[in-house]
Scaffold this motif. Structure first.
Motif, PDB file in Angstrom:
ATOM      1  N   ARG A  37       0.828  -1.207   0.000  1.00  0.00           N
ATOM      2  CA  ARG A  37       0.000   0.000   0.000  1.00  0.00           C
ATOM      3  C   ARG A  37       0.862   1.258   0.000  1.00  0.00           C
ATOM      4  O   ARG A  37       0.562   2.239  -0.697  1.00  0.00           O
ATOM      5  CB  ARG A  37      -0.947   0.000   1.204  1.00  0.00           C
ATOM      6  CG  ARG A  37      -2.114  -0.970   1.073  1.00  0.00           C
ATOM      7  CD  ARG A  37      -3.180  -0.683   2.112  1.00  0.00           C
ATOM      8  NE  ARG A  37      -2.673  -0.887   3.474  1.00  0.00           N
ATOM      9  CZ  ARG A  37      -2.764  -2.030   4.137  1.00  0.00           C
ATOM     10  NH1 ARG A  37      -3.315  -3.089   3.568  1.00  0.00           N
ATOM     11  NH2 ARG A  37      -2.299  -2.127   5.368  1.00  0.00           N
ATOM     12  N   GLU A  89       0.494   4.028  -2.863  1.00  0.00           N
ATOM     13  CA  GLU A  89       0.134   5.400  -2.476  1.00  0.00           C
ATOM     14  C   GLU A  89       1.210   6.394  -2.919  1.00  0.00           C
ATOM     15  O   GLU A  89       0.904   7.540  -3.291  1.00  0.00           O
ATOM     16  CB  GLU A  89      -0.068   5.464  -0.969  1.00  0.00           C
ATOM     17  CG  GLU A  89      -1.345   4.759  -0.500  1.00  0.00           C
ATOM     18  CD  GLU A  89      -1.368   4.511   0.999  1.00  0.00           C
ATOM     19  OE1 GLU A  89      -0.332   4.801   1.663  1.00  0.00           O
ATOM     20  OE2 GLU A  89      -2.390   4.006   1.501  1.00  0.00           O
ATOM     21  N   VAL A 108      -5.157  -0.032  -3.243  1.00  0.00           N
ATOM     22  CA  VAL A 108      -4.974   1.381  -3.562  1.00  0.00           C
ATOM     23  C   VAL A 108      -5.289   1.660  -5.028  1.00  0.00           C
ATOM     24  O   VAL A 108      -5.951   2.643  -5.363  1.00  0.00           O
ATOM     25  CB  VAL A 108      -3.530   1.828  -3.235  1.00  0.00           C
ATOM     26  CG1 VAL A 108      -3.290   3.278  -3.665  1.00  0.00           C
ATOM     27  CG2 VAL A 108      -3.243   1.656  -1.751  1.00  0.00           C
TER      28      VAL A 108
END
Length: 350
Positions: free
Chosen positions: A172, A176, A225
């Motif tokens: 993640r 991100e 994500v």
């Protein structure tokens, strides 16, 4: 003429020469705290003069049912312990922890998963299994022998000592990061989601049914994500396979401007694939790895990657193994934190 070979010195030979009991000589090697420093030194000096090297570890293991050995079980060929950078660092952390506790390491491996007979024959009191499929024969053999078991990375199982990292959280962080840099067309390059040797684009069904383990956890983290993204699956974490897979991803319609790789080895392959196609990193495509092995910082360009504490993972596995040998029970799974290391292989989309 007597041609008989001279007899090898034994515990009794040393005991007779020093004038002590056989048990006292044994204590000099196995229980030195039971002797004065001066007496132990006298025994060891006399043993060296006689050519006595110490108790036979095989004979001792047969007599005591303890070999003072930690078995390290690989899901790859034995050479991976020396050629796979991440594995080598984990193994170094384990060996450093075991060293000094009167235990040796026994490496056990098989090309398609550890063979059960290897574990069944091994002189080991505890097994540390590194990143194996749940149905690996070696795991079944270790359980059948009733050996204490420590698992690194996979598989997780109730009642088994386990140490790994936050794979989903690390993925993640990587996803991100590229999203924050403005990348919308992002692809994923992963090692095996299933132990069936398939290479190529993974469809939704294959992603949903990914085997429990490192690759599946990282893929889930990326896609949490990204939502939708092309995912190229390689049979193993290998630079050449990563290079070939990244070339395919970079030839897709609507070429991705960022590639998230499930290992640094795959990321190094992606860097090479970009060069093959005349693309610049990070101007044309950003690349992110996972592991932060030493070569990541020396890559061209230096690799942005998710750092996992490889040495600590090996050290914790060693501590768990020693604890099990001392009669401790397996505790809760130990999941170590990860962090994102930003370097020059990623940049804002312009």
């Amino acid at each position: 003429m007597d041609t008989a070979r001279p007899r090898r010195p034994t515990l009794d030979t040393v005991a007779g020469a020093v004038g002590v009991s056989r048990a006292t000589v044994s204590n000099a090697y196995n229980r030195p705290d039971q002797l004065s420093a001066a007496l132990r030194e006298r025994i060891l000096v006399e043993a060296a003069r006689l050519g006595y090297a110490g108790p036979d570890p095989v004979a001792r293991s047969l007599a005591t049912r303890h070999s003072a050995a930690v078995g390290f079980l690989l899901g790859q060929r034995l050479t991976a312990a020396f050629s796979d950078p991440a594995l080598s660092i984990v193994l170094d952390g384990l060996a450093t922890t075991v060293d000094g506790h009167d235990h040796s390491l026994v490496l056990m491996a098989g090309s398609a998963g550890p063979r059960a007979e290897t574990v069944a024959r091994a002189q080991a009191d505890v097994v540390v299994a590194y990143s194996l499929p749940e149905d690996a024969p070696g795991l079944a053999a270790a359980r059948a022998r009733g050996l204490p078991l420590v698992v690194v990375d996979q598989p997780e199982a109730p009642g088994v000592a386990w140490v790994g990292v936050d794979d989903e959280g690390g993925a993640r962080l990587a996803a991100e990061h590229v999203r924050a840099l403005g990348h919308e067309r992002v692809a994923v390059l992963t090692f095996a989601l299933h132990p069936d040797g398939v290479t190529g684009l993974a469809d939704r069904a294959r992603l949903r049914s990914a085997a429990p383990g490192v690759a599946g956890r990282r893929a889930r983290g990326y896609l949490e994500v990204l939502g939708e993204a092309p995912v190229w699956e390689c049979e193993v974490s290998d630079r050449a396979l990563g290079r070939a897979g990244a070339r395919e991803l970079l030839r897709l319609p609507g070429r991705p401007t960022a590639i998230l790789c499930a290992s640094d080895e795959l990321a190094f392959g992606a860097l090479a694939a970009a060069r093959d196609l005349g693309l610049r990193v990070p101007e044309d495509v950003s690349v992110v790895g996972f592991d932060d092995i030493p070569a990541a910082e020396q890559a061209e360009p230096p690799l942005t990657t998710v750092r996992q504490p490889l040495t600590e993972k090996g050290r914790r596995a060693g501590e768990l193994a020693l604890g099990l040998l001392d009669g401790e029970r397996p505790g809760r799974p130990l999941r170590l934190p990860v962090s994102l290391i930003e370097r020059a292989s990623t940049a804002r989309l312009t």
